[in-house]
Design a protein around this motif. Structure first.
Motif, PDB file in Angstrom:
ATOM      1  N   VAL A   2      -0.935  10.129 -10.006  1.00 29.29           N
ATOM      2  CA  VAL A   2      -0.364   9.759  -8.712  1.00 29.29           C
ATOM      3  C   VAL A   2       1.042   9.229  -8.953  1.00 29.29           C
ATOM      4  O   VAL A   2       1.234   8.296  -9.735  1.00 29.29           O
ATOM      5  N   GLN A   3       2.018   9.837  -8.323  1.00 31.13           N
ATOM      6  CA  GLN A   3       3.397   9.344  -8.422  1.00 31.13           C
ATOM      7  C   GLN A   3       3.680   8.369  -7.286  1.00 31.13           C
ATOM      8  O   GLN A   3       3.267   8.605  -6.138  1.00 31.13           O
ATOM      9  N   LEU A   4       4.372   7.292  -7.644  1.00 32.00           N
ATOM     10  CA  LEU A   4       4.717   6.250  -6.690  1.00 32.00           C
ATOM     11  C   LEU A   4       6.214   5.984  -6.748  1.00 32.00           C
ATOM     12  O   LEU A   4       6.776   5.850  -7.840  1.00 32.00           O
ATOM     13  N   ILE A  27      -1.886   9.475  -1.370  1.00 31.51           N
ATOM     14  CA  ILE A  27      -2.417   8.143  -1.067  1.00 31.51           C
ATOM     15  C   ILE A  27      -3.930   8.169  -0.925  1.00 31.51           C
ATOM     16  O   ILE A  27      -4.599   7.153  -1.166  1.00 31.51           O
ATOM     17  N   PHE A  28      -4.490   9.320  -0.570  1.00 25.98           N
ATOM     18  CA  PHE A  28      -5.939   9.395  -0.397  1.00 25.98           C
ATOM     19  C   PHE A  28      -6.675   9.258  -1.729  1.00 25.98           C
ATOM     20  O   PHE A  28      -7.872   8.980  -1.743  1.00 25.98           O
ATOM     21  N   ASP A  71      -0.039   3.399   5.565  1.00 24.03           N
ATOM     22  CA  ASP A  71      -0.078   4.452   6.576  1.00 24.03           C
ATOM     23  C   ASP A  71      -0.484   5.734   5.860  1.00 24.03           C
ATOM     24  O   ASP A  71       0.357   6.386   5.227  1.00 24.03           O
ATOM     25  N   ASN A  72      -1.748   6.078   5.939  1.00 26.31           N
ATOM     26  CA  ASN A  72      -2.237   7.241   5.207  1.00 26.31           C
ATOM     27  C   ASN A  72      -1.578   8.527   5.695  1.00 26.31           C
ATOM     28  O   ASN A  72      -1.356   9.450   4.903  1.00 26.31           O
ATOM     29  N   CYS A  96      -1.301   1.941  -7.558  1.00 20.46           N
ATOM     30  CA  CYS A  96      -2.397   2.685  -6.945  1.00 20.46           C
ATOM     31  C   CYS A  96      -3.517   2.747  -7.975  1.00 20.46           C
ATOM     32  O   CYS A  96      -3.273   3.170  -9.110  1.00 20.46           O
ATOM     33  N   THR A  97      -4.704   2.320  -7.583  1.00 19.35           N
ATOM     34  CA  THR A  97      -5.868   2.430  -8.453  1.00 19.35           C
ATOM     35  C   THR A  97      -6.690   3.626  -8.002  1.00 19.35           C
ATOM     36  O   THR A  97      -7.210   3.653  -6.889  1.00 19.35           O
ATOM     37  N   ALA A  98      -6.746   4.616  -8.886  1.00 21.33           N
ATOM     38  CA  ALA A  98      -7.459   5.855  -8.572  1.00 21.33           C
ATOM     39  C   ALA A  98      -8.360   6.204  -9.748  1.00 21.33           C
ATOM     40  O   ALA A  98      -7.882   6.321 -10.874  1.00 21.33           O
TER      41      ALA A  98
END
Length: 114
Positions: A2-4, A27-28, A71-72, A96-98
């Protein structure tokens, strides 16, 4: 992966406001997201968190002044910072924790002048 990408940092006078944004590639995928901050010589401090269900937590020093949201539809998380103080000066990072893995952004600098 996931890129932030954070944005919205800058220089503001004490008492002012800033809104930080964290654009996520997906984001999901994020079970939880958060904002950390770090000043030179200090450990990174967890400032606020938000789960996929919208539950939030804050460190005591920012309660009542900062608001975390996501805001998804826009793949974006925010940190609204009001009544800023010089001690809020730091580099702010979003996470982000995924799948139990924590992804970090590159950081955005916030400077609050007295």
């Amino acid at each position: 992966q996931v890129q932030l990408v954070e944005s919205g940092g800058g220089l503001v006078q004490a008492g002012g406001s800033l809104r930080l944004s964290c654009a996520a590639s997906s984001i999901f995928s994020c079970d939880a997201m958060g904002w950390y901050r770090q000043t030179p010589g200090k450990q990174r401090e967890l400032v606020a968190t938000i789960t996929s269900g919208g539950s939030t937590t804050y460190v005591d020093s920012v309660k009542g002044r900062f608001t975390i949201s996501r805001d998804n539809a826009k793949n974006t998380m925010y940190l609204q910072m009001n009544s800023l103080k010089p001690e809020d000066t730091a580099v702010y990072y979003c996470t982000c924790t995924a799948m139990a893995r924590v992804h970090w952004g590159q950081g955005t600098r916030v400077t609050v002048s007295s």
